[in-house]
Design a protein around this motif. Sequence first.
Motif, PDB file in Angstrom:
ATOM      1  N   ALA A  63      57.271 106.886  25.216  1.00  0.00           N
ATOM      2  CA  ALA A  63      56.285 107.959  25.385  1.00  0.00           C
ATOM      3  C   ALA A  63      56.905 109.307  25.042  1.00  0.00           C
ATOM      4  O   ALA A  63      56.264 110.153  24.403  1.00  0.00           O
ATOM      5  CB  ALA A  63      55.745 107.965  26.817  1.00  0.00           C
ATOM      6  N   MET A  64      58.153 109.510  25.437  1.00  0.00           N
ATOM      7  CA  MET A  64      58.840 110.765  25.118  1.00  0.00           C
ATOM      8  C   MET A  64      58.964 110.938  23.608  1.00  0.00           C
ATOM      9  O   MET A  64      58.679 112.013  23.073  1.00  0.00           O
ATOM     10  CB  MET A  64      60.227 110.781  25.773  1.00  0.00           C
ATOM     11  N   ILE A  65      59.345 109.889  22.919  1.00  0.00           N
ATOM     12  CA  ILE A  65      59.487 109.963  21.459  1.00  0.00           C
ATOM     13  C   ILE A  65      58.126 110.197  20.804  1.00  0.00           C
ATOM     14  O   ILE A  65      57.987 111.052  19.924  1.00  0.00           O
ATOM     15  CB  ILE A  65      60.165 108.683  20.923  1.00  0.00           C
ATOM     16  N   GLY A  66      57.113 109.454  21.231  1.00  0.00           N
ATOM     17  CA  GLY A  66      55.772 109.625  20.666  1.00  0.00           C
ATOM     18  C   GLY A  66      55.219 111.021  20.899  1.00  0.00           C
ATOM     19  O   GLY A  66      54.637 111.633  19.992  1.00  0.00           O
ATOM     20  N   SER A  67      55.440 111.551  22.095  1.00  0.00           N
ATOM     21  CA  SER A  67      54.918 112.889  22.388  1.00  0.00           C
ATOM     22  C   SER A  67      55.663 113.956  21.594  1.00  0.00           C
ATOM     23  O   SER A  67      55.052 114.904  21.095  1.00  0.00           O
ATOM     24  CB  SER A  67      54.967 113.183  23.884  1.00  0.00           C
ATOM     25  N   SER A  68      56.960 113.800  21.437  1.00  0.00           N
ATOM     26  CA  SER A  68      57.721 114.774  20.661  1.00  0.00           C
ATOM     27  C   SER A  68      57.326 114.722  19.182  1.00  0.00           C
ATOM     28  O   SER A  68      57.214 115.769  18.529  1.00  0.00           O
ATOM     29  CB  SER A  68      59.225 114.545  20.821  1.00  0.00           C
ATOM     30  N   LEU A  69      57.094 113.536  18.666  1.00  0.00           N
ATOM     31  CA  LEU A  69      56.625 113.426  17.274  1.00  0.00           C
ATOM     32  C   LEU A  69      55.268 114.101  17.105  1.00  0.00           C
ATOM     33  O   LEU A  69      55.040 114.812  16.121  1.00  0.00           O
ATOM     34  CB  LEU A  69      56.552 111.960  16.846  1.00  0.00           C
ATOM     35  N   GLY A  70      54.364 113.886  18.062  1.00  0.00           N
ATOM     36  CA  GLY A  70      53.065 114.549  18.014  1.00  0.00           C
ATOM     37  C   GLY A  70      53.207 116.062  18.079  1.00  0.00           C
ATOM     38  O   GLY A  70      52.533 116.797  17.347  1.00  0.00           O
ATOM     39  N   ASP A  71      54.097 116.533  18.939  1.00  0.00           N
ATOM     40  CA  ASP A  71      54.360 117.974  19.030  1.00  0.00           C
ATOM     41  C   ASP A  71      54.879 118.523  17.707  1.00  0.00           C
ATOM     42  O   ASP A  71      54.479 119.602  17.269  1.00  0.00           O
ATOM     43  CB  ASP A  71      55.402 118.266  20.121  1.00  0.00           C
ATOM     44  N   HIS A  72      55.782 117.782  17.081  1.00  0.00           N
ATOM     45  CA  HIS A  72      56.371 118.256  15.827  1.00  0.00           C
ATOM     46  C   HIS A  72      55.361 118.271  14.685  1.00  0.00           C
ATOM     47  O   HIS A  72      55.427 119.152  13.820  1.00  0.00           O
ATOM     48  CB  HIS A  72      57.618 117.450  15.484  1.00  0.00           C
ATOM     49  N   VAL A  73      54.423 117.346  14.684  1.00  0.00           N
ATOM     50  CA  VAL A  73      53.348 117.405  13.684  1.00  0.00           C
ATOM     51  C   VAL A  73      52.580 118.715  13.862  1.00  0.00           C
ATOM     52  O   VAL A  73      52.304 119.430  12.893  1.00  0.00           O
ATOM     53  CB  VAL A  73      52.406 116.186  13.795  1.00  0.00           C
ATOM     54  N   GLY A  74      52.257 119.033  15.103  1.00  0.00           N
ATOM     55  CA  GLY A  74      51.560 120.284  15.381  1.00  0.00           C
ATOM     56  C   GLY A  74      52.378 121.507  15.009  1.00  0.00           C
ATOM     57  O   GLY A  74      51.869 122.458  14.421  1.00  0.00           O
ATOM     58  N   TYR A  75      53.660 121.487  15.350  1.00  0.00           N
ATOM     59  CA  TYR A  75      54.536 122.619  15.056  1.00  0.00           C
ATOM     60  C   TYR A  75      54.600 122.879  13.551  1.00  0.00           C
ATOM     61  O   TYR A  75      54.415 124.013  13.095  1.00  0.00           O
ATOM     62  CB  TYR A  75      55.936 122.355  15.621  1.00  0.00           C
ATOM     63  N   TYR A  76      54.848 121.817  12.786  1.00  0.00           N
ATOM     64  CA  TYR A  76      54.975 122.000  11.333  1.00  0.00           C
ATOM     65  C   TYR A  76      53.631 122.301  10.680  1.00  0.00           C
ATOM     66  O   TYR A  76      53.577 123.019   9.681  1.00  0.00           O
ATOM     67  CB  TYR A  76      55.689 120.810  10.698  1.00  0.00           C
ATOM     68  N   ALA A  77      52.558 121.800  11.234  1.00  0.00           N
ATOM     69  CA  ALA A  77      51.224 122.182  10.738  1.00  0.00           C
ATOM     70  C   ALA A  77      50.999 123.667  10.989  1.00  0.00           C
ATOM     71  O   ALA A  77      50.500 124.386  10.112  1.00  0.00           O
ATOM     72  CB  ALA A  77      50.138 121.350  11.419  1.00  0.00           C
ATOM     73  N   GLY A  78      51.392 124.135  12.162  1.00  0.00           N
ATOM     74  CA  GLY A  78      51.265 125.554  12.487  1.00  0.00           C
ATOM     75  C   GLY A  78      52.089 126.430  11.560  1.00  0.00           C
ATOM     76  O   GLY A  78      51.630 127.482  11.111  1.00  0.00           O
ATOM     77  N   ARG A  79      53.288 125.999  11.253  1.00  0.00           N
ATOM     78  CA  ARG A  79      54.129 126.767  10.320  1.00  0.00           C
ATOM     79  C   ARG A  79      53.509 126.782   8.926  1.00  0.00           C
ATOM     80  O   ARG A  79      53.588 127.791   8.222  1.00  0.00           O
ATOM     81  CB  ARG A  79      55.541 126.198  10.262  1.00  0.00           C
ATOM     82  N   ALA A  80      52.906 125.663   8.541  1.00  0.00           N
ATOM     83  CA  ALA A  80      52.338 125.565   7.191  1.00  0.00           C
ATOM     84  C   ALA A  80      51.087 126.423   7.020  1.00  0.00           C
ATOM     85  O   ALA A  80      50.886 127.029   5.963  1.00  0.00           O
ATOM     86  CB  ALA A  80      52.023 124.105   6.862  1.00  0.00           C
ATOM     87  N   ILE A  81      50.258 126.471   8.019  1.00  0.00           N
ATOM     88  CA  ILE A  81      48.984 127.182   7.880  1.00  0.00           C
ATOM     89  C   ILE A  81      49.036 128.619   8.360  1.00  0.00           C
ATOM     90  O   ILE A  81      48.199 129.431   7.984  1.00  0.00           O
ATOM     91  CB  ILE A  81      47.839 126.440   8.590  1.00  0.00           C
ATOM     92  N   GLY A  82      50.017 128.930   9.194  1.00  0.00           N
ATOM     93  CA  GLY A  82      50.194 130.307   9.647  1.00  0.00           C
ATOM     94  C   GLY A  82      48.964 130.891  10.306  1.00  0.00           C
ATOM     95  O   GLY A  82      48.238 130.217  11.024  1.00  0.00           O
ATOM     96  N   HIS A  83      48.738 132.145  10.041  1.00  0.00           N
ATOM     97  CA  HIS A  83      47.656 132.875  10.697  1.00  0.00           C
ATOM     98  C   HIS A  83      46.280 132.598  10.089  1.00  0.00           C
ATOM     99  O   HIS A  83      45.283 133.113  10.583  1.00  0.00           O
ATOM    100  CB  HIS A  83      47.952 134.376  10.684  1.00  0.00           C
ATOM    101  N   ARG A  84      46.200 131.782   9.047  1.00  0.00           N
ATOM    102  CA  ARG A  84      44.902 131.457   8.443  1.00  0.00           C
ATOM    103  C   ARG A  84      43.992 130.702   9.399  1.00  0.00           C
ATOM    104  O   ARG A  84      42.790 130.640   9.183  1.00  0.00           O
ATOM    105  CB  ARG A  84      45.099 130.631   7.170  1.00  0.00           C
ATOM    106  N   VAL A  85      44.550 130.140  10.457  1.00  0.00           N
ATOM    107  CA  VAL A  85      43.752 129.333  11.383  1.00  0.00           C
ATOM    108  C   VAL A  85      42.652 130.124  12.078  1.00  0.00           C
ATOM    109  O   VAL A  85      41.643 129.560  12.472  1.00  0.00           O
ATOM    110  CB  VAL A  85      44.618 128.629  12.451  1.00  0.00           C
ATOM    111  N   HIS A  86      42.842 131.423  12.230  1.00  0.00           N
ATOM    112  CA  HIS A  86      41.851 132.224  12.950  1.00  0.00           C
ATOM    113  C   HIS A  86      40.482 132.197  12.283  1.00  0.00           C
ATOM    114  O   HIS A  86      39.470 132.398  12.952  1.00  0.00           O
ATOM    115  CB  HIS A  86      42.340 133.668  13.113  1.00  0.00           C
TER     116      HIS A  86
END
Length: 169
Positions: A63-86
Motif C-alpha cells: 500500500a505504501m508503494i502504491g500510494s507513493s506511485l500515485g502521489d508521484h503521478v500527481g506530482y509529475y503531472a502537476g509539474r508538467a501542466i503548471g499553472h494552466r490548470v486554473h
Amino acid sequence: MIDSILAWAGEHHEQAVWLVPLLAFMETCVGVGLFVPSLMLVIVTSVFYANDWANLWVMATMAMIGSSLGDHVGYYAGRAIGHRVHGWRIIQRNAERWERTETMVRRYGVWAIFIGRFIPAIRSLVPAMMGVTEFERARYTLFDVAACSLWALGLVAIVKGAHTLFLPS
C-alpha cells in the motif's frame, strides 16, 4: 462494488493481494482519487488480514508503494501542466477544494505533504499542487515516501484495531 471485489478476491487469494497497491494507487492518483474512497483499501486489507489471505506488513508495504506511485503521478503531472490548470473546467468546478489545497501547500510546504496524506478529500490533489508549485523533486520524493510510510503504519493500526475490536481472540 466492494462486494464484487471481495467475491473475486475470495476465489483468487494469490492474485488478490495485488488489489492492495492498486487501490492505494487509485485513491492517491490525481483525478482518479477524487472518485475512489479510501475506505475501500481499509475494507479490502481488513478482510484479507481477517481471513489470513495475506500478511498485514506485506500489504502495508504494498500500500505504501502504491500510494507513493500515485502521489508521484500527481506530482509529475502537476509539474508538467503548471499553472494552466486554473483554466480547466474540472478545477473550476472544484475551485474551493483546489484553492484550499493550494493555500495549504504554500503555507505549510513540506508539512503539506504529511497533512495532505491524512486528509482523504485532498489526498490526491496535494501531490499535483506540489508539482504545480515546483517543489524540489528530490525533497518531494523523500518526504512523500516518509509520509506514505507513516500512513501505512496507520493502516496497520486501523486494520489490527478493527480485527481486535470485531474479532477478539
